[in-house]
Design a protein around this motif. Structure first.
Motif, mmCIF file in Angstrom:
data_model
loop_
_atom_site.group_PDB
_atom_site.id
_atom_site.type_symbol
_atom_site.label_atom_id
_atom_site.label_comp_id
_atom_site.label_asym_id
_atom_site.label_seq_id
_atom_site.Cartn_x
_atom_site.Cartn_y
_atom_site.Cartn_z
ATOM 1 N N ALA A 169 -9.148 1.445 -14.568
ATOM 2 C CA ALA A 169 -10.165 2.316 -15.165
ATOM 3 C C ALA A 169 -11.197 2.734 -14.125
ATOM 4 O O ALA A 169 -11.588 1.923 -13.281
ATOM 5 C CB ALA A 169 -10.850 1.587 -16.322
ATOM 6 N N PRO A 170 -11.690 3.983 -14.202
ATOM 7 C CA PRO A 170 -11.194 4.982 -15.144
ATOM 8 C C PRO A 170 -9.935 5.716 -14.662
ATOM 9 O O PRO A 170 -9.003 5.894 -15.417
ATOM 10 C CB PRO A 170 -12.376 5.934 -15.288
ATOM 11 N N ASP A 171 -9.905 6.162 -13.392
ATOM 12 C CA ASP A 171 -8.746 6.904 -12.878
ATOM 13 C C ASP A 171 -8.228 6.262 -11.605
ATOM 14 O O ASP A 171 -8.005 6.935 -10.585
ATOM 15 C CB ASP A 171 -9.138 8.366 -12.610
ATOM 16 N N TYR A 172 -8.014 4.931 -11.652
ATOM 17 C CA TYR A 172 -7.668 4.178 -10.447
ATOM 18 C C TYR A 172 -6.220 3.678 -10.424
ATOM 19 O O TYR A 172 -5.775 3.170 -9.400
ATOM 20 C CB TYR A 172 -8.591 2.960 -10.305
ATOM 21 N N THR A 173 -5.489 3.807 -11.517
ATOM 22 C CA THR A 173 -4.099 3.324 -11.479
ATOM 23 C C THR A 173 -3.299 4.091 -10.439
ATOM 24 O O THR A 173 -2.385 3.546 -9.804
ATOM 25 C CB THR A 173 -3.466 3.456 -12.872
ATOM 26 N N ARG A 174 -3.634 5.335 -10.205
ATOM 27 C CA ARG A 174 -2.958 6.156 -9.188
ATOM 28 C C ARG A 174 -3.100 5.575 -7.787
ATOM 29 O O ARG A 174 -2.394 5.991 -6.874
ATOM 30 C CB ARG A 174 -3.532 7.582 -9.218
ATOM 31 N N TYR A 175 -4.026 4.625 -7.602
ATOM 32 C CA TYR A 175 -4.216 3.996 -6.293
ATOM 33 C C TYR A 175 -3.265 2.815 -6.064
ATOM 34 O O TYR A 175 -3.189 2.309 -4.956
ATOM 35 C CB TYR A 175 -5.659 3.526 -6.126
ATOM 36 N N TRP A 176 -2.577 2.366 -7.126
ATOM 37 C CA TRP A 176 -1.633 1.268 -6.891
ATOM 38 C C TRP A 176 -0.214 1.550 -7.364
ATOM 39 O O TRP A 176 0.716 0.834 -6.994
ATOM 40 C CB TRP A 176 -2.137 -0.047 -7.471
ATOM 41 N N VAL A 177 -0.006 2.652 -8.140
ATOM 42 C CA VAL A 177 1.346 3.041 -8.523
ATOM 43 C C VAL A 177 1.333 4.529 -8.855
ATOM 44 O O VAL A 177 0.428 5.005 -9.558
ATOM 45 C CB VAL A 177 1.872 2.210 -9.718
ATOM 46 N N PRO A 178 2.302 5.320 -8.372
ATOM 47 C CA PRO A 178 2.389 6.720 -8.777
ATOM 48 C C PRO A 178 2.626 6.825 -10.286
ATOM 49 O O PRO A 178 3.486 6.117 -10.846
ATOM 50 C CB PRO A 178 3.593 7.252 -7.981
ATOM 51 N N CYS A 179 1.876 7.699 -10.973
ATOM 52 C CA CYS A 179 1.957 7.757 -12.431
ATOM 53 C C CYS A 179 1.319 9.049 -12.917
ATOM 54 O O CYS A 179 0.655 9.757 -12.157
ATOM 55 C CB CYS A 179 1.246 6.558 -13.060
ATOM 56 N N HIS A 180 1.517 9.340 -14.186
ATOM 57 C CA HIS A 180 0.794 10.440 -14.831
ATOM 58 C C HIS A 180 -0.479 9.833 -15.399
ATOM 59 O O HIS A 180 -0.518 9.361 -16.535
ATOM 60 C CB HIS A 180 1.658 11.060 -15.941
#
Length: 697
Positions: free
Chosen positions: A180-191
């Motif tokens: 959160a909030p827009d940090y998952t993109r920093y550890w796995v490619p995703c939508h």
């Protein structure tokens, strides 16, 4: 015998909508200043409601992620390898789709088993995938391999054993994610959008001394013989938003518990902690005691909002933690400091648990809708206090939220609406502060849910909450959809639900009102009580408000009468309570409640002597004799000259005269004004008001 006491009550009240939670699950614990540094984002309260339609229509729908993480090569340190395989449904015709990715080296991409020719590159925002050969409704399988050669600033956090956080020494190495909030993109490619939820499997390879805690259930562990490494296989059967994905690795012990729905139905609870923090450990923490009331909390929430929605629940302890806690679906991340011996943070545990219903099972579709889940979770902390301490516990907690919000806004009505435009992606300190604006998102958000409960009553409110949760289960909800559900379910509510959401969610500010209440109690026992209610709204923003009058009857039951105040500068009414007024042997208490802060105005019917007495600030209601005069019965006033001033109910001086009043004799009052109701104050030679009389023409 005549018995009566008439009291005049006038209170000035600032009613503000605010958001609370003394615990916050997505607020930087050590960076509180960031949450106040959002002035340059503030918008005009007159602006149009932000249009989020483009945010929830992106041309793709991820159905499933299969994630493999290799965290074993260097003792939870880089290089960290990963592979994500995503099943993607195309919902629009387009040449390419993009997955969010940042601060990782992309080493290979496959689409439906075919390798895409490419050179390794460092993703700095997104990864494009060619889908020109596919049509709307087709599903593609794309697999992306990547590596972290260093720990990025966001998304992944690694700390070494012996590191000090405050006064605590970290007992073991740890590596964990934060989405959160827009940090998952920093550890796995995703939508990386909250509305696009997918089922997930997470397989993590670590050195065998480490334990991995992740979303869903632990299906199995695979020990690799001779390698000293183990794979943990976790799966989330319910769809999950990307920002709610989580993986934690450290030398954890596991606390096993359960929530018993009934004799044949249980929910396993798994909490991951360090052994030194157990009940017999050497630190200032006690994890076993701290988490012991989680089943009780689950029972409280299940009774009100429906069964716990997932197959498992648990918490993983980390330290340090940029946020105090994070409500990852079925596997919450909590700061170690929440487990202090003898003083665990139960409100925070309740907050994060309620997110499993509001935030996880039903997810905000966009960050503009963040108030829905953060406000509701903050409000649930008051529910826990209500469970522990009864209605007074709830009232006090809500009042604290209210007062904290007022204190947070010293410059007046400077806060934007609850529903406001949040720039995407949210990554900078100032953007995070604007999103997780604690007084607004949390405290005002909490009070909106509190006010809905008070307006509708418990049965209707909780029934609507269960209906809404069922309708949007495993999906995402927007603010207008919340408003539509409440409007549909309660078309005849005391306050129109569209008006309610317009003024409290889509609108900014809060009411600043003065309330004057004149109770007119007859000298006759068991008569009907009447009230003159005058309400002034002093701010530019006008609100439709409920005023509730309560009585405790002879049997101890509380009786309520409601008056809805329209959105106008000044409002006057004669309000009739269909309740008996008790005689002197049965003292009673009446209260006025504001729906925001639960402030009260109180007055009593008390013993008086056999003769009718009128006390200072008391009221005597009189009818005019003919057009302009009224005969006033004997008052306990010293004979002499008095100043007689007559006012309208909005405070306008209508007439000022001097008159000699005889002692213990009726006297005539001249009332030469047009108003139907006139307030007459009698002041002595010192200017002190010794009697108030309400004259009805």
């Amino acid at each position: 015998m005549s018995k009566s006491l008439l009291l005049f009550i006038c209170a000035t009240m600032s009613l503000q909508a605010q958001p609370l939670s003394h615990t916050l699950n997505c607020l930087p614990q050590d960076n509180q200043h960031a949450c106040n540094n959002y002035a340059h984002f503030l918008e005009s309260t007159a602006q149009a409601i932000p249009d989020t339609s483009a945010q929830v229509q992106t041309g793709l729908d991820v159905l499933h992620y299969d994630i493999f993480l290799d965290w074993s090569s260097n003792d939870l340190q880089p290089p960290l390898l990963g592979t994500v395989t995503a099943e993607i449904l195309l919902t629009e015709a387009r040449d390419s789709v993009f997955l969010d990715a940042h601060s990782m080296e992309i080493t290979s991409i496959e689409v439906d088993g075919q390798m895409v020719a490419m050179e390794p590159f460092v993703a700095s925002g997104s990864v494009g995938i060619d889908v020109s050969a596919y049509a709307v409704g087709d599903t593609i399988i794309t697999s992306i391999q990547y590596v972290h050669n260093e720990i990025p600033d966001y998304g992944l956090h690694s700390y070494r054993a012996g590191t000090f956080s405050g006064q605590d020494e970290l007992p073991a190495n740890q590596l964990y994610t934060l989405g959160a909030p827009d940090y998952t993109r920093y550890w796995v490619p995703c939508h990386d959008n909250a509305f696009d939820k997918a089922t997930v499997t997470i397989n993590t390879l670590v050195n065998e001394k480490y334990t991995v805690a992740a979303n869903g259930t632990l299906d199995s562990t695979t020990w690799l013989p001779g390698s000293g490494r183990t794979v943990y296989h976790w799966s989330m059967r319910n769809p999950v938003a990307t920002y709610l994905l989580a993986v934690h690795a450290s030398e954890f012990d596991t606390i096993q518990d359960m929530y018993v729905r009934d004799i044949n139905d249980t929910v396993p609870l798994q909490h991951f902690v360090w052994a030194v923090d157990s009940a017999n450990g050497t630190t200032r923490y006690d994890a076993y005691s701290a988490f012991s009331r989680v089943p009780e909390m689950m029972s409280v929430l299940s009774e009100r909002f429906g069964d716990y929605p997932f197959e498992k629940y648990g918490m993983a302890v980390v330290q340090p933690f940029f946020y105090y806690a994070m409500e990852n679906q079925t596997m919450v991340t909590v700061n170690r400091t929440s487990m202090s011996k003898g003083n665990p943070d139960e409100e925070m545990f309740m907050h994060e648990l309620f997110h499993q219903w509001m935030g996880d099972y039903v997810t905000p579709a966009t960050w503009n809708d963040i108030w829905i889940n953060e406000g509701a979770a903050t409000w649930s902390e008051a529910l826990w206090n209500e469970h522990l301490h009864g209605p007074d516990g709830y009232r006090i907690y809500i009042s604290d939220i209210h007062n904290d919000y007022l204190f947070s806004d010293p410059n007046g009505r400077s806060q934007p609406p609850l529903y406001r435009n949040i720039p995407r992606p949210v990554t900078s300190q100032s953007e995070i502060g604007y999103l997780y604006n604690y007084p607004l998102t949390y405290q005002k958000g909490a009070l909106v849910w509190h006010m809905l409960r008070r307006v509708l009553g418990d049965e209707a409110f909780y029934g609507t909450m269960q209906t809404m949760i069922a309708e949007y289960a495993d999906g995402a909800i927007e603010t207008h959809e919340v408003a539509e559900v409440f409007a549909r379910e309660h078309p005849e509510a005391d306050i129109d639900m569209t008006t309610f959401f317009d003024q409290w969610v889509y609108g900014a500010s809060y009411p600043d009102i003065e309330v004057c209440v004149w109770p007119l109690i007859s000298a006759q026992p068991n008569a009907t009580a009447e009230f003159i209610v005058e309400v002034k709204q002093n701010s530019d923003s006008l609100f439709t408000l409920p005023l509730d009058f309560e009585r405790i009857d002879e049997s101890g039951d509380t009786l309520r009468s409601r008056l809805v105040i329209p959105a106008s500068k000044t409002y006057n009414t004669l309000h009739v309570m269909p309740m008996e007024i008790y005689d002197s042997e049965r003292t009673t208490l009446n209260r006025y409640f504001s729906f925001i802060g639960e402030h009260t105005l109180e007055f009593k019917v008390v013993d008086v002597t056999e003769q009718v007495q009128f006390h200072q600030a008391g009221l005597l209601k009189l009818q005019t004799n003919g057009e302009h005069t009224v005969t006033v019965p004997a008052l306990e006033l010293v004979a002499g000259e008095y100043a007689i001033e007559m006012y309208s109910l909005n405070g306008e001086l209508l007439q000022s005269t001097r008159q000699t009043i005889p002692s213990q004799q009726p006297w005539t009052l001249q009332v030469d004004v047009a108003q139907r109701l006139v307030m007459c104050n009698i002041a002595n030679s010192e200017g002190r008001i010794v009697q108030s009389i309400l004259v009805q023409k």
